[in-house]
Structure formats: C-alpha cells, structure tokens
Design an enzyme around this catalytic site. Structure first.
Site, mmCIF file in Angstrom:
data_model
loop_
_atom_site.group_PDB
_atom_site.id
_atom_site.type_symbol
_atom_site.label_atom_id
_atom_site.label_comp_id
_atom_site.label_asym_id
_atom_site.label_seq_id
_atom_site.Cartn_x
_atom_site.Cartn_y
_atom_site.Cartn_z
ATOM 1 N N ARG A 51 -163.502 -13.156 46.425
ATOM 2 C CA ARG A 51 -163.487 -13.946 44.693
ATOM 3 C C ARG A 51 -164.100 -15.313 44.535
ATOM 4 O O ARG A 51 -164.432 -15.643 43.630
ATOM 5 C CB ARG A 51 -162.133 -13.943 44.701
ATOM 6 C CG ARG A 51 -161.193 -12.588 44.750
ATOM 7 C CD ARG A 51 -159.717 -12.759 45.174
ATOM 8 N NE ARG A 51 -159.513 -10.971 45.320
ATOM 9 C CZ ARG A 51 -158.428 -11.196 46.281
ATOM 10 N NH1 ARG A 51 -157.407 -11.936 45.648
ATOM 11 N NH2 ARG A 51 -158.366 -9.214 46.290
ATOM 12 N N GLU A 195 -144.934 -3.569 52.608
ATOM 13 C CA GLU A 195 -145.663 -3.262 52.153
ATOM 14 C C GLU A 195 -145.919 -1.749 51.980
ATOM 15 O O GLU A 195 -147.163 -1.864 52.865
ATOM 16 C CB GLU A 195 -146.407 -4.873 51.702
ATOM 17 C CG GLU A 195 -146.965 -4.133 50.720
ATOM 18 C CD GLU A 195 -148.980 -5.296 50.215
ATOM 19 O OE1 GLU A 195 -149.164 -5.357 49.289
ATOM 20 O OE2 GLU A 195 -148.525 -6.011 51.276
ATOM 21 N N LYS A 237 -141.925 -4.739 49.351
ATOM 22 C CA LYS A 237 -143.021 -5.329 48.519
ATOM 23 C C LYS A 237 -143.981 -4.020 47.965
ATOM 24 O O LYS A 237 -144.912 -3.682 48.593
ATOM 25 C CB LYS A 237 -144.186 -6.436 49.599
ATOM 26 C CG LYS A 237 -144.724 -6.420 48.313
ATOM 27 C CD LYS A 237 -145.874 -7.740 48.735
ATOM 28 C CE LYS A 237 -147.251 -8.283 47.653
ATOM 29 N NZ LYS A 237 -147.718 -8.759 47.872
ATOM 30 N N SER A 279 -148.831 -6.979 42.487
ATOM 31 C CA SER A 279 -149.796 -6.793 40.906
ATOM 32 C C SER A 279 -150.808 -6.124 40.765
ATOM 33 O O SER A 279 -151.019 -5.586 39.756
ATOM 34 C CB SER A 279 -149.946 -7.934 40.630
ATOM 35 O OG SER A 279 -150.795 -8.812 41.494
ATOM 36 N N GLY A 280 -151.621 -5.570 42.362
ATOM 37 C CA GLY A 280 -151.762 -4.530 42.252
ATOM 38 C C GLY A 280 -153.313 -3.913 41.404
ATOM 39 O O GLY A 280 -153.149 -2.967 40.873
ATOM 40 N N GLY A 281 -153.665 -5.375 40.889
ATOM 41 C CA GLY A 281 -154.989 -4.923 40.084
ATOM 42 C C GLY A 281 -154.651 -4.727 38.708
ATOM 43 O O GLY A 281 -155.281 -5.200 37.374
ATOM 44 N N ARG A 315 -153.615 -11.665 43.140
ATOM 45 C CA ARG A 315 -154.838 -12.174 41.944
ATOM 46 C C ARG A 315 -153.801 -12.792 40.356
ATOM 47 O O ARG A 315 -154.512 -13.508 39.791
ATOM 48 C CB ARG A 315 -154.961 -10.889 41.432
ATOM 49 C CG ARG A 315 -156.420 -11.368 42.797
ATOM 50 C CD ARG A 315 -156.831 -9.653 42.573
ATOM 51 N NE ARG A 315 -155.616 -8.794 43.258
ATOM 52 C CZ ARG A 315 -155.754 -6.733 43.403
ATOM 53 N NH1 ARG A 315 -157.040 -6.470 42.355
ATOM 54 N NH2 ARG A 315 -155.682 -6.419 43.977
#
Length: 375
Positions: A51, A195, A237, A279-281, A315
């Site tokens: 990133r 998770e 999660k 949030s996974g993308g 993200r």
C-alpha cells in the site's frame, strides 16, 4: 492515566477465574459499545509495504511508524473503541517518545494485536483453500502482548467460495483453530476477535454467499462452545453477505442487509456482544452505506438483533487518509481530520443514523485482487 470505561459487568461465571471472566466481558462490551467500532491497522509488513509502494513511499520501519503515528494520534476516541495493531506498532513511540499504547489510552481506546502468522495452503483442500499459522507459540506470544499493553487480539481465517466448495475440511479446520485461538487468548486475558473471512473473490450470487456464511458461522460458534470459550468475552468479525466481486448481479444495500441479518440471526448466539464487520474490498462509501442498511434492518420488527453491529475496517477507514498523507506529509493534521470524519460516518452507520454525505464520496472498489493465499 487511562480513560477506559470502568463499569463492571454483572457476569459471574460458574467456572474458575470469575474475575478474569468479568474483565473479558467488560472489555468486549466496551469494544462493542454503541456508536463505536474498530480501526484495523494491523497490516503485516508485506501488506502495508504494497500500500505504501502504490503511493510512492518506501517500506521502512520509520515510514511505517510515521504513517501509523498519523492514525494513532488522530482524534478518533468518539467513534473508535479499539485499534488492532501489528506487533511492531505495539511497542513503537511517537516522534516525541510517547508510546502509541499511551496515546490510545488517553482517548479511552483499547490497543489490540494481530496474533496470527498468515495463511498457508490447506493440504487436501480445494484450490486456494487455507489454514492459518500461529497456534504453536500463541500462548507465549499472548502473555508478552499483554505485558506490552494489548487488551484484545485478532486472528484471520479465510474461506473461499467456488464450485464444490468450501470443502468440509476447510470449514471444520478453520472453525476449530479459530476456537482454539480464542480460548488461548482468553486464558491469557485478551478478548479474541474471531474473523472467519468469506472472500469476495468469485462470481457467486448473494444467496450462495448467505448459505456459506450460515455454514461457516454455525461451525465457528459450535467450536467456540466446544472449547469453552466465554461468548460474552469475544467478538465476531465476519464479512457482510455480498455477491462475489465478479457476479453479474450487483446487490443493493437493503438486499445486503437482509441477507446479512438473516444469516447472523440464524447462527450467532446473543451472548456475543458485538459483530464487527470487515470491509473486505468495499469502497469507503459502500462500507458505510451497507453498515447503515444493516443497522436499519436490525431495528425492524421481525429481524431485530441482540448484538451491536459495527465496523472493524482497515482500507475503508485508511485508504484516502494514506493517500492524502503520502502526497503531502506536511498535511498530517488534515489526514487526521479526514480519518476522524470517516470514522464518525461509520459510527453513525453503526447506529443506523448515517445521513448520507460521505467524507470520501464515490471512489472505486478497494478490492486488491485475491487476498487469500498465493504461492
């Protein structure tokens, strides 16, 4: 001094260690407090490096520390109850020499720690199926992290939807290892975040996604019970129930909410205080809009939910903040104000009160390509 909530929980366990149980339950319910969520800033050195590189920055320990200083000294205490850190960050300090864990404590924010050691290919599983490394040294590591100030932990397992999959082996092994991790954490005094991420890769429908979510979540909660994990002292999660990223049909926020709430109501015990979605993308705006829709559905008669439904976003909280800071490091204050604004939007969404004007409107999907295991 720290400003953590000090209420004690009425929960007394019939098991030994009643006081420890009360503390775990107190921390878990504080993390899941109304209007509060988690900032996931626990990217491993490799992931944060990718990133940073996209923004033209070097992946050195000091660049990582400088960036995380922006996040951890921002005014986020109104919206964020805990921050998940990578082990390197747990012991780092600000430019002025103040430990990051103290910066968080002053805002009443709990420091958390990522304890898993990454994904490994599952032998005998289907293509791309994984298990998660890190159980071997977990007990010793946890006691070290507690000494360093951590109060909760996170462990990520991934499940891939594909033809004929996920395999029973993948579901069973990941559910059992998540529960083993949770038990080891609680024994050490850390609240575990469980998770089981169902990856968005694929072209599956939202209906298929819901079926898999129910199968995975029921397996996880069953193993938590089997390993005597204190449900009041852990958090979940999961991924929202979404169609695959390559699916021909897109889902509306209210469809996502209906499928997600149905899956959770069927599988998650009421004793777990909080469901903190990854949030996974999703884009920054989508993650907020969908969370708001889920909370609206959770207040509807017939689909009401007993747990807090909030966020544990990486993200979707950081993307634009990192972009701004990377371009102009001198604007660290502006980057922090942006982080606080995005966190506040998600705080509102976690109560179903998001007004619909996002600090980062538009913006594309933040899917980075497959986030499971790759050789």
């Amino acid at each position: 001094g720290h400003n953590y909530p000090s209420h004690t929980s009425p929960l007394q366990q019939h098991r030994p260690g009643a006081m420890a149980s009360v503390d775990l339950a107190t921390v878990a319910s504080s993390l899941a407090a109304r209007g509060k969520g988690l900032l996931a800033a626990d990217e491993s050195t490799g992931t944060i490096g990718k990133r940073l590189a996209k923004m033209g920055l070097e992946n050195t320990e000091d660049v990582r520390r400088a960036y995380r200083q922006v996040l951890l000294t921002a005014p986020i205490g109104e919206s964020v109850s805990g921050v998940i850190l990578f082990k390197e960050t747990l012991v780092q300090k600000t430019d002025g020499g103040k430990p990051f864990v103290e910066c968080l404590a002053e805002q009443g924010v709990y420091p958390g720690i990522k304890v898993d050691e990454g994904l490994q290919p599952l032998e005998g599983g289907l293509e791309g199926e994984t298990w998660t490394k890190g159980l071997e040294c977990l007990a010793a590591n946890c006691s070290e992290y507690v000494k360093q100030g951590a109060r909760f932990a996170k462990w990520r397992a991934t499940i891939k939807i594909q033809d004929g999959g996920p395999s029973e082996a993948a579901v069973a092994r990941n559910a059992d290892e998540l529960a083993q991790y949770a038990k080891i954490c609680q024994t050490a005094g850390l609240v575990p975040i469980v998770e089981p991420e169902i990856l968005i890769d694929g072209s599956h429908t939202i209906q298929r996604s819901q079926e898999v979510a129910e199968r995975v979540l029921s397996a996880c909660t069953s193993r938590l019970w089997h390993h005597s994990v204190l449900l009041e002292g852990c958090l979940l999660k999961p991924q929202m129930v979404l169609p695959g990223v390559d699916s021909s049909t897109k889902a509306t926020p209210s469809e996502i909410a209906a499928h997600t709430v149905a899956a959770l109501r069927r599988t998650v015990p009421a004793a777990i205080p909080g469901v903190m979605f990854l949030s996974g993308g999703q884009s920054e705006e989508e993650a907020t809009v969908n969370l708001n829709a889920i909370n609206a559905a959770a207040c509807t008669p017939g689909t009401s939910c007993p747990w807090s439904l909030s966020f544990s976003y990486g993200r979707a909280l950081q993307h634009s903040v990192l972009e701004l800071w990377a371009k102009e490091p001198a604007r660290a204050r502006d980057a922090q104000a942006l982080l606080a604004a995005v966190a506040a939007a998600n705080s509102a969404a976690s109560k179903g009160e998001y007004a619909g004007v996002h600090p980062v409107a538009g913006g594309g999907s933040l899917a980075e390509g497959f986030r499971g295991w790759r050789a």
